[in-house]
Design an enzyme around this catalytic site. Structure first.
Site, PDB file in Angstrom:
ATOM      1  N   ILE A 198       4.218   1.667  -1.233  1.00 45.91           N
ATOM      2  CA  ILE A 198       5.221   1.981  -2.252  1.00 45.91           C
ATOM      3  C   ILE A 198       4.569   2.698  -3.432  1.00 45.91           C
ATOM      4  O   ILE A 198       3.688   2.155  -4.083  1.00 45.91           O
ATOM      5  CB  ILE A 198       5.921   0.705  -2.738  1.00 45.91           C
ATOM      6  CG1 ILE A 198       6.674   0.097  -1.552  1.00 45.91           C
ATOM      7  CG2 ILE A 198       6.882   1.023  -3.875  1.00 45.91           C
ATOM      8  CD1 ILE A 198       7.386  -1.168  -1.890  1.00 45.91           C
ATOM      9  N   ASP A 257      25.087  28.775 -35.429  1.00 43.38           N
ATOM     10  CA  ASP A 257      24.211  28.897 -34.275  1.00 43.38           C
ATOM     11  C   ASP A 257      24.288  27.680 -33.358  1.00 43.38           C
ATOM     12  O   ASP A 257      23.826  27.717 -32.224  1.00 43.38           O
ATOM     13  CB  ASP A 257      22.744  29.056 -34.729  1.00 43.38           C
ATOM     14  CG  ASP A 257      22.496  30.404 -35.356  1.00 43.38           C
ATOM     15  OD1 ASP A 257      23.271  31.334 -35.061  1.00 43.38           O
ATOM     16  OD2 ASP A 257      21.539  30.533 -36.128  1.00 43.38           O
ATOM     17  N   ALA A 316       0.820  -1.206   0.000  1.00 44.18           N
ATOM     18  CA  ALA A 316       0.000   0.000   0.000  1.00 44.18           C
ATOM     19  C   ALA A 316       0.855   1.257   0.000  1.00 44.18           C
ATOM     20  O   ALA A 316       0.414   2.318  -0.414  1.00 44.18           O
ATOM     21  CB  ALA A 316      -0.924  -0.005   1.202  1.00 44.18           C
ATOM     22  N   ASP A 323      19.189  29.001 -36.829  1.00 44.62           N
ATOM     23  CA  ASP A 323      19.034  28.176 -38.020  1.00 44.62           C
ATOM     24  C   ASP A 323      20.358  27.880 -38.706  1.00 44.62           C
ATOM     25  O   ASP A 323      20.509  26.889 -39.393  1.00 44.62           O
ATOM     26  CB  ASP A 323      18.047  28.807 -39.001  1.00 44.62           C
ATOM     27  CG  ASP A 323      18.320  30.283 -39.208  1.00 44.62           C
ATOM     28  OD1 ASP A 323      19.426  30.732 -38.828  1.00 44.62           O
ATOM     29  OD2 ASP A 323      17.454  30.985 -39.735  1.00 44.62           O
ATOM     30  N   ASP A 359      15.121  34.861 -33.333  1.00 40.79           N
ATOM     31  CA  ASP A 359      15.548  35.575 -34.533  1.00 40.79           C
ATOM     32  C   ASP A 359      14.388  36.402 -35.024  1.00 40.79           C
ATOM     33  O   ASP A 359      13.247  35.993 -34.915  1.00 40.79           O
ATOM     34  CB  ASP A 359      15.887  34.583 -35.644  1.00 40.79           C
ATOM     35  CG  ASP A 359      17.112  33.779 -35.313  1.00 40.79           C
ATOM     36  OD1 ASP A 359      18.062  34.367 -34.801  1.00 40.79           O
ATOM     37  OD2 ASP A 359      17.099  32.568 -35.570  1.00 40.79           O
TER      38      ASP A 359
END
Ligand code: ADP
Ligand code: MG
Length: 839
Positions: free
Chosen positions: A274, A578, A272, A574, A318
């Site tokens: 755990i 980056d 009961a 992109d 961006d």
């Protein structure tokens, strides 16, 4: 293999045939996990060990029927778990496939995107800037192709490639007319015929990348791991305590029975207590969350990102393409010297012949409208070019037109002006015009020209040119329609939106103002940023939200400054350059459409539609998922309390073991409804109405806060008091009929479970509102009805005998329903008090 210039690639059938022959383009075939191993893994969980111990004890007790029922439940729970895990695996694999690298190939004579794993020898693949080359092959056509081969050769310098046609045998191991898997295109384009794939490639031979990094636990998984451990230790201690107590309680029983009964009550309690649901909650919530996000155009590459998303406090984006539509149109034109025709023609000559940049496309469209078709412009003889770089922010082409050399240059006015000869008045007039156009939110480009005497005096680099300024053009790139609203949402949600752009500061500021970014008049330029120390930058980013004229390398410092201020940073990117910043950011976001493969590989998240709105939606979903995880953890605590306390208290009240409220059987039965409540119902909870009206959560805050713990324990205790009270009173009245008493207690817990989900759906919205919100969800109904049907069946069919339950009378049923409602709905009063306090 034929490597002719007329190569049109393979046909689909031929590719299929070759795939059968050569296999997939993978370094190591994906491992298949053994099904038995999986079951064994589940069986080794403490919960199942306990279940099996309980079943065995029943058999020893000489109650094989009870033992068998237990085993059936065990099998039932295992099946739920296996199905659950299978579903999660499937989801995660589907996600992996979606974000797997793709490559452009020529098949059946047309260009197609295929997963890199499906490349076969003989395929004709198209390479361009930012592509990570997926296989080895010969270059049959290329333009300006520069490849970073450092991953293979360790050589940092880029390698300029040539086509096989122009290559002379050099005897070098690394060939100039050959591309290698695992290397990176930093510039140019090429068509390459695939020669070797998978483990046959040079990269495969070295064996890098074969050993995939082991999947690490997410911070949340670590936290809950600890939580489960703590609970298990407490359970072990109570197991002993309860066992010993039971032992003394039943002194009149036979020795053998005493031992078995004591162990059994201890096992029940341990079972009961755990919270074995915790790990399940995490994997299911995170992977299902990622799956839902994928359907909304946002691909999560790393699962832990789902939990980080909800904590994002700074969003660096961006400008071009993310905030704006990246659809440029020519708006203004200003002549500095010469004629309008000369300006337009030079602008056209300064564009790439195969323009893909939306700005150049717009320029060429404009030329077309003013009588300079592409054909006529590019019919001239191309002499050389000055390539655009992020650092220079300008570019130029040299043409021979009617026998006369012409330099056509264009770029950011700041830079072009440095190579133009102008009088002071001209310069002032130009600058005034630049300011005017920029303040309209236009991207301003300067156009300049020169006529070198002969080929010998063509400057080697654009910075050595002496040009005549022809004029300026202003291009509009309108913000996406939804952005303004999104920014408002972010402002309310305590998320700072930071705009990063290579464009001019005034233009950026004008656009920022248009879309409602606060303090849009404060700008840091790339130049200013370079002059700042890290500490100065850290102070500056507290107030400034616009960075203009930056180069990708600056992004890293910007992320760092924010992170050092304790912010959780999401950043878009992109380009190839980056990648480091994307990796460094808490959430790196790559663009699915215009992003490079390298940036995608470095990112945590891939935005399939490149749209700012999707980022905001993703953050919102991240918050929802985290909220739901917390709700589920609270729920697990709450619901285990009545179960655990019932087992804990019984021996102290001297209740005989066979008359307990919950026998192991019933604990298991409850698990059967708790499991789906967590992993299905709570996972599906919609976002609360105010989810974007609060500040980002404190990333250091624990999952299980004190407030949540207190709330859960209180709720659990009340349910315990009501259910156990009902059981105990009924039992005291009728000590011979434990079945009825037990049925009452168990029904209350099961019904309370249903109310609990509704009440805890929101911490401040009243339950009827939540119910309206949840009522749209069919799955929710299915689970609710399922529980009611299950309850009806176990009480009112012959099954009840096996389960040691008994049918309830109508009065008892109504009482049970009422008590269950009270045991949970009292929390509405707490919400009401909170509300009254606030007003
Ligand atoms: P953004 O962050 O808006 O995408 P970019 O880094 O693409 O900005 O561009 C930065 C600046 O470089 C532009 O504002 C423009 O002045 C200049 N620039 C960009 N592309 C070109 C091009 N094809 N030709 C000339 N100049 C360009
Ligand atoms: Mg750009």
């Amino acid at each position: 293999m034929t490597n002719t210039k007329t190569n049109t690639g393979l046909s689909t059938e031929e590719a299929k045939r070759r795939q059968q022959q050569y296999g997939k383009n993978e370094l190591a075939p994906p491992k298949k996990e053994n099904f038995l191993k999986k079951i064994l893994h589940i069986l080794c969980e403490p919960m199942f060990l306990l279940l099996i111990v309980a079943a065995v004890i029943y058999f020893i007790l000489g109650e094989p029927r009870d033992g068998a029922i237990m085993l059936i439940f065990v099998i039932g729970i295992i099946s739920i778990d296996v199905v659950q895990e299978w579903k999660t695996d499937k989801t995660l694999n589907a996600l992996k496939d979606l974000s797997a690298p793709h490559v452009t190939v020529l098949r059946d004579g047309t260009e197609q995107q295929i997963p890199s794993a499906d490349l076969v020898p003989g395929d004709l693949m198209m390479l361009y800037e930012g592509v990570k080359i997926p296989a080895d092959g010969s270059v049959i056509r290329c333009a300006d192709l520069c490849v970073d081969e450092s991953s293979l050769t360790g050589e940092a310098e880029g390698v300029w490639k040539i086509s096989t046609e122009h290559a002379e045998p050099t005897g070098d191991y690394w060939r100039k007319d050959y591309c290698y898997a695992g290397t990176l295109v930093t510039q140019g384009t090429a068509a390459v015929v695939v020669d070797k794939i998978g483990a046959q490639t040079e990269y495969g031979k070295i064996g890098i990348g074969v050993a995939t990094a082991p999947q690490e636990d997410t911070p949340l998984q670590k936290q809950t791991g600890k939580l489960v451990k703590t609970c298990a230790i407490i359970a072990a201690a109570l197991f002993l305590l309860v066992g010993i107590f039971t032992w003394f309680n039943i002194a009149d029983h036979a020795f053998h029975e005493r031992i078995v009964e004591s162990i059994l009550s201890g096992v029940t309690l341990a079972m009961a207590m755990i919270p074995e649901e915790f790990p399940v909650i995490l994997t299911v919530f995170l992977s299902m969350g990622a799956w839902r996000l994928a359907k909304k155009n946002s691909l999560v590459r790393k699962l832990p990102s789902v939990e980080t998303l909800g904590a994002v406090s700074v969003l660096c984006v961006d400008k071009t393409g993310t905030i704006t539509m990246n659809q440029m149109t020519m708006q203004e034109i200003w002549i500095a010297s010469g004629t309008e025709e000369a300006l337009i023609e030079t602008m056209g000559l300064g564009c790439e012949t195969e323009a893909y940049d939306p700005m150049e496309k717009a320029m060429l469209r404009y030329c077309e409208e003013h009588g300079f078709t592409k054909e006529s412009l590019f019919a001239n003889e191309f002499v050389t070019e000055y390539a655009f770089t992020n650092n220079l922010k300008m570019m130029g082409h040299v043409w021979r037109k009617d026998g006369q050399l012409v330099i056509a240059a264009k770029g950011s006015p700041e830079r072009i002006l440095t190579i133009c000869s102008l009088t002071d008045e001209e310069r002032t007039a130009t600058e005034k015009q630049i300011n005017y156009l920029s303040s309209e939110g236009l991207r301003v480009i300067a156009i300049a020209t020169a006529y070198p005497e002969n080929d010998g005096v063509i400057p080697a680099s654009i910075t050595d040119c002496h040009l005549t300024l022809l004029g300026l053009v202003g291009l509009a790139d309108p913000p996406r329609e939804s952005v303004k609203n999104d920014i408002t949402v972010c402002n309310r949600a305590g998320i700072r939106v930071v705009m990063i752009t290579g464009d001019n500061g005034i233009t950026a500021s004008a656009i920022a103002k248009k879309i409602g970014i606060p303090s849009s008049d404060r700008i840091i330029t790339g130049e200013a940023l370079e002059a700042m120390s890290d500490e100065e930058l850290r102070q500056a980013v507290k107030k400034v939200s616009i960075f203009s004229r930056v180069i990708p390398e600056h992004k890293m410092r910007i992320v760092k400054a924010f992170k050092e201020n304790g912010e959780i940073v999401a950043m878009t990117g992109d380009g190839v350059n980056d990648a480091p910043a994307l990796k460094y950011a808490d959430i790196g976001i790559a663009m699915g459409k215009r992003g490079s493969e390298v940036s995608r590989e470095a990112a945590d998240l891939i935005l399939m539609d490149d749209n700012f709105t999707t980022i905001v939606e993703t953050v919102k979903d991240g918050r929802r998922i985290y909220d739901n995880i917390r709700k589920a953890v609270g729920y697990v605590f709450t619901i285990h309390i009545p179960i655990a306390f019932a087992s804990l208290l019984a021996p102290f009240l001297g209740i005989p073991p066979m008359a307990l409220l919950l026998l192991p059987l019933h604990v298991v039965l409850l698990e059967v409804i708790i499991d789906p409540t967590c992993s299905i119902v709570l996972e599906r909870q919609p976002a609360e109405a105010d989810i974007m009206d609060r500040n980002p959560r404190n990333p250091k805050e624990k999952l299980l806060t004190k407030k949540l713990l207190i709330k859960s324990i209180l709720q659990g205790l009340v349910i315990f008091a009501v259910s156990f009270g009902a059981y105990f009173i009924t039992f005291s009245n009728e000590p011979g009929n434990a079945e009825i008493a037990r049925s009452m207690g168990l029904s209350i817990i099961m019904l309370a479970n249903l109310f609990l989900v509704q009440v805890n759906s929101s911490d401040h919205d009243f339950v009827f509102r939540s119910m309206i919100r949840l009522s749209k969800d069919k799955v929710m109904w299915a689970v609710n009805l399922g529980t009611l049907v299950l309850l009806g069946v176990i009480l009112n069919t012959p099954l009840s005998g096996y389960l040691k339950l008994a049918p309830l009378s109508v009065t008892q049923s109504l009482m049970v329903l009422g008590l269950a409602a009270i045991s949970v709905l009292w929390y509405e009063l707490v919400k009401l008090m909170k509300k009254l306090q606030k007003d």
